[in-house]
Design a protein around this motif. Structure first.
Motif, mmCIF file in Angstrom:
data_model
loop_
_atom_site.group_PDB
_atom_site.id
_atom_site.type_symbol
_atom_site.label_atom_id
_atom_site.label_comp_id
_atom_site.label_asym_id
_atom_site.label_seq_id
_atom_site.Cartn_x
_atom_site.Cartn_y
_atom_site.Cartn_z
ATOM 1 N N ILE A 280 0.854 -1.171 0.127
ATOM 2 C CA ILE A 280 -0.047 -0.023 0.162
ATOM 3 C C ILE A 280 0.810 1.327 0.135
ATOM 4 O O ILE A 280 0.808 2.143 -0.810
ATOM 5 N N TRP A 281 2.265 1.297 0.780
ATOM 6 C CA TRP A 281 2.858 2.609 0.788
ATOM 7 C C TRP A 281 3.550 2.576 -0.645
ATOM 8 O O TRP A 281 3.644 3.848 -0.870
ATOM 9 N N GLN A 282 3.981 1.330 -1.048
ATOM 10 C CA GLN A 282 4.551 1.723 -2.533
ATOM 11 C C GLN A 282 3.239 2.412 -3.503
ATOM 12 O O GLN A 282 3.731 2.998 -4.347
ATOM 13 N N LEU A 283 2.137 1.986 -3.460
ATOM 14 C CA LEU A 283 1.101 2.758 -4.308
ATOM 15 C C LEU A 283 0.925 3.984 -4.121
ATOM 16 O O LEU A 283 0.904 4.989 -4.745
ATOM 17 N N GLU A 284 1.166 4.550 -2.699
ATOM 18 C CA GLU A 284 1.174 5.905 -2.280
ATOM 19 C C GLU A 284 2.333 6.728 -2.795
ATOM 20 O O GLU A 284 2.327 7.605 -3.402
ATOM 21 N N ARG A 285 3.409 5.927 -2.852
ATOM 22 C CA ARG A 285 4.888 6.449 -3.340
ATOM 23 C C ARG A 285 4.749 6.622 -5.037
ATOM 24 O O ARG A 285 5.281 7.434 -5.534
ATOM 25 N N ARG A 286 3.893 5.936 -5.466
ATOM 26 C CA ARG A 286 3.703 5.914 -7.007
ATOM 27 C C ARG A 286 3.060 7.370 -7.573
ATOM 28 O O ARG A 286 3.780 7.981 -8.414
ATOM 29 N N SER A 287 2.075 7.786 -6.813
ATOM 30 C CA SER A 287 1.244 8.962 -6.964
ATOM 31 C C SER A 287 2.433 10.278 -6.557
ATOM 32 O O SER A 287 2.614 11.068 -7.485
ATOM 33 N N GLU A 288 3.257 9.976 -5.687
ATOM 34 C CA GLU A 288 4.379 10.924 -5.462
ATOM 35 C C GLU A 288 5.250 11.216 -6.366
ATOM 36 O O GLU A 288 5.893 12.307 -6.802
ATOM 37 N N LYS A 289 5.492 9.943 -6.876
ATOM 38 C CA LYS A 289 6.794 9.938 -7.916
ATOM 39 C C LYS A 289 6.324 10.714 -9.205
ATOM 40 O O LYS A 289 6.892 11.375 -9.877
ATOM 41 N N ALA A 290 4.902 10.289 -9.760
ATOM 42 C CA ALA A 290 4.629 10.948 -10.762
ATOM 43 C C ALA A 290 4.496 12.509 -10.741
ATOM 44 O O ALA A 290 4.934 13.246 -11.837
ATOM 45 N N ALA A 291 4.169 13.065 -9.379
ATOM 46 C CA ALA A 291 4.124 14.513 -9.425
ATOM 47 C C ALA A 291 5.512 15.108 -9.421
ATOM 48 O O ALA A 291 5.783 16.137 -10.084
ATOM 49 N N LEU A 292 6.565 14.181 -8.813
ATOM 50 C CA LEU A 292 8.072 14.632 -9.012
ATOM 51 C C LEU A 292 8.439 14.672 -10.065
ATOM 52 O O LEU A 292 9.300 15.582 -10.757
ATOM 53 N N LEU A 293 8.155 13.753 -10.991
ATOM 54 C CA LEU A 293 8.692 13.480 -12.680
ATOM 55 C C LEU A 293 7.992 14.782 -13.289
ATOM 56 O O LEU A 293 8.654 15.240 -14.068
#
Length: 211
Positions: free
Chosen positions: A24-37
């Motif tokens: 679940i934490w990795q799914l949250e990090r996925r959206s954060e990484k998209a914003a960072l990209l």
């Protein structure tokens, strides 16, 4: 009917819950990484800045920057591809910026000889910011981000006598968090299945034979 063993069941249950939590934490990090990209894509278009005082500020990746190398402290080499797509050896220097300065790392350019050191005495450097090589293990990405990565300056133009560095490459920052999440969910499912099978075999082995 045999009782389910308490301690082993508790240990396996905690492990399964932990793996699901990591997924679940990795799914949250996925959206954060998209914003960072998306921010990295904007960074390419921003005006140059001085080399950051905090070399672990990941939000500055791919910003154009400049720095003054008072003296190169050490040199290192790393394999890679130059601006023309050919293979070569990245010439990387660690620079001193002052008596109390934090220093910085700069990729000077590409050479063809892995044993040659660039004849470079320092001076002003311009280019863009990217991550310095750190050889982090894959498992660090699965569990989390690990220790903060350090930024380095990729020289543009390169130091005299070296081939040009490649430009900023957003594809070099993968968003693998969905894959990591799926892996953790698969691990949790396998743990539950394996333990259920083990309990089933235990029950069958301890059952009295039919009369």
């Amino acid at each position: 009917m045999k009782r389910v063993p308490l301690i082993p069941t508790l240990i396996v249950g905690i492990a399964i819950v932990a793996m699901i939590g990591l997924g679940i934490w990795q799914l949250e990090r996925r959206s954060e990484k998209a914003a960072l990209l998306a921010r990295y894509a904007r960074n390419v278009t921003l005006p140059p800045m001085a080399f950051p005082r905090d070399p672990t500020d990941a939000k500055l990746l791919f910003r154009r920057a400049s720095a003054l190398c008072l003296q190169p402290i050490s040199f290192a080499i790393e394999g890679g591809r130059n601006a023309r797509g050919g293979t070569g050896w990245r010439q990387i220097a660690r620079c001193r910026t002052g008596a109390e300065g934090p220093g910085f790392t700069v990729q000077l350019g590409f050479g063809n000889d892995p044993h040659a050191k660039p004849v470079w005495k320092g001076g002003p450097v311009t280019g863009y910011l990217t991550y310095a090589p750190d050889h982090a293990a894959l498992i660090a990405g699965m569990v989390g981000e690990g220790a903060p990565k350090t930024l380095m300056l990729v020289a543009d133009p390169p130091a005299a006598g070296l081939d040009p560095n490649p430009g900023p490459d957003l594809d070099a920052v993968p968003n693998n968090h969905l894959a990591y999440a799926v892996q953790w969910f698969v691990f949790a499912s396998l743990a539950a299945i394996i333990y259920a099978v083990a309990l089933r075999r235990r029950t069958v082995a301890e059952s009295p034979p039919p009369r």
